[in-house]
Design an enzyme around this catalytic site. Structure first.
Site, PDB file in Angstrom:
ATOM      1  N   CYS A   9      39.285  43.949  41.879  1.00  0.00           N
ATOM      2  CA  CYS A   9      40.078  44.495  40.777  1.00  0.00           C
ATOM      3  C   CYS A   9      41.519  44.041  41.000  1.00  0.00           C
ATOM      4  O   CYS A   9      42.128  44.401  42.007  1.00  0.00           O
ATOM      5  CB  CYS A   9      39.972  46.027  40.797  1.00  0.00           C
ATOM      6  SG  CYS A   9      40.972  46.851  39.551  1.00  0.00           S
TER       7      CYS A   9
ATOM      8  N   CYS B  36      53.652  48.679  34.424  1.00  0.00           N
ATOM      9  CA  CYS B  36      53.127  48.644  33.067  1.00  0.00           C
ATOM     10  C   CYS B  36      54.038  49.437  32.135  1.00  0.00           C
ATOM     11  O   CYS B  36      54.487  50.531  32.474  1.00  0.00           O
ATOM     12  CB  CYS B  36      51.714  49.212  33.006  1.00  0.00           C
ATOM     13  SG  CYS B  36      50.937  48.917  31.399  1.00  0.00           S
TER      14      CYS B  36
ATOM     15  N   GLU C 258      49.115  46.029  43.544  1.00  0.00           N
ATOM     16  CA  GLU C 258      47.919  46.421  44.269  1.00  0.00           C
ATOM     17  C   GLU C 258      46.698  45.722  43.722  1.00  0.00           C
ATOM     18  O   GLU C 258      46.656  45.335  42.553  1.00  0.00           O
ATOM     19  CB  GLU C 258      47.740  47.946  44.188  1.00  0.00           C
ATOM     20  CG  GLU C 258      48.852  48.656  44.940  1.00  0.00           C
ATOM     21  CD  GLU C 258      48.722  50.164  44.927  1.00  0.00           C
ATOM     22  OE1 GLU C 258      47.597  50.678  44.800  1.00  0.00           O
ATOM     23  OE2 GLU C 258      49.761  50.820  45.061  1.00  0.00           O
TER      24      GLU C 258
ATOM     25  N   CYS D 297      40.130  54.429  40.429  1.00  0.00           N
ATOM     26  CA  CYS D 297      40.680  54.049  39.121  1.00  0.00           C
ATOM     27  C   CYS D 297      41.974  54.757  38.796  1.00  0.00           C
ATOM     28  O   CYS D 297      42.075  55.971  38.904  1.00  0.00           O
ATOM     29  CB  CYS D 297      39.709  54.430  38.026  1.00  0.00           C
ATOM     30  SG  CYS D 297      38.367  53.309  37.868  1.00  0.00           S
TER      31      CYS D 297
ATOM     32  N   CYS E 135      47.494  57.444  33.375  1.00  0.00           N
ATOM     33  CA  CYS E 135      47.531  56.298  34.292  1.00  0.00           C
ATOM     34  C   CYS E 135      48.747  56.356  35.203  1.00  0.00           C
ATOM     35  O   CYS E 135      49.886  56.478  34.741  1.00  0.00           O
ATOM     36  CB  CYS E 135      47.548  55.005  33.482  1.00  0.00           C
ATOM     37  SG  CYS E 135      47.669  53.535  34.508  1.00  0.00           S
TER      38      CYS E 135
ATOM     39  N   SER F 244      40.413  43.609  30.841  1.00  0.00           N
ATOM     40  CA  SER F 244      40.465  44.943  30.242  1.00  0.00           C
ATOM     41  C   SER F 244      41.800  45.134  29.547  1.00  0.00           C
ATOM     42  O   SER F 244      42.851  44.830  30.101  1.00  0.00           O
ATOM     43  CB  SER F 244      40.285  46.002  31.343  1.00  0.00           C
ATOM     44  OG  SER F 244      40.341  47.296  30.796  1.00  0.00           O
TER      45      SER F 244
ATOM     46  N   ASN G 234      40.411  60.414  37.381  1.00  0.00           N
ATOM     47  CA  ASN G 234      40.864  60.715  38.731  1.00  0.00           C
ATOM     48  C   ASN G 234      42.176  61.451  38.637  1.00  0.00           C
ATOM     49  O   ASN G 234      43.158  60.913  38.147  1.00  0.00           O
ATOM     50  CB  ASN G 234      41.069  59.425  39.528  1.00  0.00           C
ATOM     51  CG  ASN G 234      39.763  58.927  40.075  1.00  0.00           C
ATOM     52  OD1 ASN G 234      38.974  59.695  40.609  1.00  0.00           O
ATOM     53  ND2 ASN G 234      39.520  57.647  39.923  1.00  0.00           N
TER      54      ASN G 234
ATOM     55  N   CYS H 209      50.422  55.014  29.239  1.00  0.00           N
ATOM     56  CA  CYS H 209      49.241  55.840  28.963  1.00  0.00           C
ATOM     57  C   CYS H 209      49.345  57.086  29.852  1.00  0.00           C
ATOM     58  O   CYS H 209      49.696  56.996  31.028  1.00  0.00           O
ATOM     59  CB  CYS H 209      47.962  55.064  29.281  1.00  0.00           C
ATOM     60  SG  CYS H 209      47.745  53.599  28.237  1.00  0.00           S
TER      61      CYS H 209
HETATM   62  N1  SAH Z   1      46.017  47.776  30.753  1.00  0.00           N
HETATM   63  C1  SAH Z   1      44.628  47.427  30.835  1.00  0.00           C
HETATM   64  C2  SAH Z   1      44.235  47.089  32.228  1.00  0.00           C
HETATM   65  C3  SAH Z   1      44.446  48.209  33.235  1.00  0.00           C
HETATM   66  S1  SAH Z   1      42.896  48.884  33.585  1.00  0.00           S
HETATM   67  C4  SAH Z   1      43.798  48.548  30.263  1.00  0.00           C
HETATM   68  O1  SAH Z   1      44.344  49.616  30.012  1.00  0.00           O
HETATM   69  O2  SAH Z   1      42.611  48.362  30.023  1.00  0.00           O
HETATM   70  C5  SAH Z   1      43.099  50.472  33.064  1.00  0.00           C
HETATM   71  C6  SAH Z   1      41.832  51.231  33.334  1.00  0.00           C
HETATM   72  O3  SAH Z   1      42.032  52.023  34.503  1.00  0.00           O
HETATM   73  C7  SAH Z   1      41.529  52.194  32.238  1.00  0.00           C
HETATM   74  O4  SAH Z   1      40.691  51.700  31.275  1.00  0.00           O
HETATM   75  C8  SAH Z   1      40.829  53.249  32.986  1.00  0.00           C
HETATM   76  O5  SAH Z   1      39.486  52.845  33.024  1.00  0.00           O
HETATM   77  C9  SAH Z   1      41.347  53.206  34.352  1.00  0.00           C
HETATM   78  N2  SAH Z   1      42.212  54.347  34.658  1.00  0.00           N
HETATM   79  C10 SAH Z   1      43.541  54.459  34.531  1.00  0.00           C
HETATM   80  N3  SAH Z   1      43.968  55.652  34.927  1.00  0.00           N
HETATM   81  C11 SAH Z   1      42.881  56.334  35.327  1.00  0.00           C
HETATM   82  C12 SAH Z   1      42.659  57.633  35.876  1.00  0.00           C
HETATM   83  N4  SAH Z   1      43.666  58.482  36.105  1.00  0.00           N
HETATM   84  N5  SAH Z   1      41.397  57.966  36.175  1.00  0.00           N
HETATM   85  C13 SAH Z   1      40.384  57.124  35.977  1.00  0.00           C
HETATM   86  N6  SAH Z   1      40.526  55.883  35.476  1.00  0.00           N
HETATM   87  C14 SAH Z   1      41.758  55.493  35.161  1.00  0.00           C
END
Ligand code: SAH
Length: 355
Positions: free
Chosen positions: A103, A110, A90, A331, A117, A187, A286, A114
């Site tokens: 983005c 991944c 996406e 996000c 995420c 990022s 989110n 985390c």
């Molecule tokens: N792996 C890299 C790039 C992915 S961006 C990294 O972790 O930086 C990941 C970003 O998405 C996180 O920093 C966060 O800002 C955002 N993100 C992921 N899950 C989210 C959620 N449930 N709500 C809000 N932001 C989220």
């Protein structure tokens, strides 16, 4: 077949050499690929039919196929792309007054798991090629009829860019021929070897670090990777990261209600970032059904109080606005839900948080 989109200008000329020898023809193709975002050789009508046919025999232009697009009420547009091997990724187009940010994804999934995420919930996927990374930018432009000018690109889609660094670097080599590295942000969860490698690059994009907690205990709980690369080591490497005048490292900090949003957490964050040229981007989490009921944002008053506390202590802090909410483009909600699910991660229950 060689994907032309993975090749910076000079390599493009070398790759085309067996078919195209005149420099102005190479330049025409280069312009067609990037200035016009032409998706196939048929669209290069300035070339002879014969040349277009010979090009198509050897090369392709790796715009990923749009499998689904969802336009949100705020004009944010989320794309689901299907790659030739069936992998899906996406990307999101986020217009913001005069500016515009794409983005994009670096991997088709991944491995880092985390807890907040959605992509991580679904598990690992393969690395994207340089062409597939650049291709996302061009495919969105072609779809939306946009020029390269005025674009910002953030590697905040699916995947961990520093686990696919060679291809991300190759993609940046191409993109920075058109977009200033100052308008591109990579990022990362904070993989030290990758950050150290980036520190040695001549043309460095902006660096954003997914921090999300002010201490190791909570960061390890949210981000298993913190057990390998804990905060003190990460921050030490970042203190040495070369920054040009006026540039700062962005720290992304997801706010989770009653988990990491207390005033004392803001104070810890300020102390952790002392001595760094930092700006903090606060991201109210989110929620998503796969994340469990604890993963909810604080109310506006708490969010605001956290931000103001950082500011009072001299940190630059902003709260990220929600965009593309109604199409799950916000996000952390990128999960390539169009793919055939390989199933959820085994027995995994929605995460329980310790406090
Ligand atoms: N792996 C890299 C790039 C992915 S961006 C990294 O972790 O930086 C990941 C970003 O998405 C996180 O920093 C966060 O800002 C955002 N993100 C992921 N899950 C989210 C959620 N449930 N709500 C809000 N932001 C989220």
């Amino acid at each position: 077949m060689t994907d032309l989109l993975g090749l910076p200008r000079e390599s493009l000329a070398e790759a085309l050499a067996p078919v195209v020898d005149r420099p102005f023809r190479v330049e025409q193709i280069y312009q067609a690929l990037y200035a016009r975002a032409v998706p196939d050789f048929a669209g290069m009508t300035e070339l002879s039919k014969d040349l277009r046919a010979r090009l198509a025999e050897r090369f392709h232009i790796g715009h990923p196929a749009i499998s689904e697009r969802r336009l949100a009420a705020d004009d944010t547009c989320k794309y689901l792309f299907r790659l030739p091997d069936g992998a899906t990724i996406e990307a999101v187009d986020i217009p913001d007054r005069g500016r515009r940010t794409f983005c994009i994804s670096s991997q088709a999934g991944c491995a880092l798991a985390c807890k907040f995420c959605v992509t991580g919930y679904w598990g690992a996927g393969r690395d994207l090629t340089a062409g597939e990374i650049v291709g996302q930018v061009l495919a969105i432009r072609a779809d939306r009829g946009l020029p390269m000018e005025g674009l910002n690109v953030v590697f905040m889609g699916m995947g961990e860019p520093l686990l696919n660094l060679p291809n991300v670097k190759a993609a940046l080599d191409v993109l920075t021929e058109w977009i200033s590295p100052q308008r591109i942000t990579v990022s990362t969860v904070g993989l030290l070897p990758g950050i150290e490698e980036m520190a040695g690059w001549e043309r460095r994009p902006n660096l954003a670090i997914s921090l999300h907690a002010p201490d190791d205990a909570r960061r390890s709980e949210l981000m298993p990777v913190n057990r390998t690369w804990p905060l003190a080591d990460l921050l030490a490497v970042l203190r040495r990261f070369p920054l040009e005048r006026g540039r700062k490292i962005t720290f992304e900090y997801i706010l989770i209600d009653r988990f990491n949003d207390a005033p004392a957490d803001a104070d810890r964050l300020v102390r952790a970032l002392a001595g760094l040229r930092a700006k903090v981007n606060l991201i109210p989490i989110n929620p998503d059904t796969v994340l469990g009921g604890r993963m909810v944002p604080p109310d506006d008053a708490r969010i605001d109080a956290f931000k103001e506390r950082l500011r009072a202590k001299g940190l630059i802090a902003t709260v990220r606005r929600r965009r593309g909410d109604d199409v799950s483009a916000a996000c952390g909600q990128l999960r390539a839900f169009g793919r055939d699910p390989r199933g959820f991660r085994g027995k995994k229950e929605p995460p329980a948080l310790s406090r």
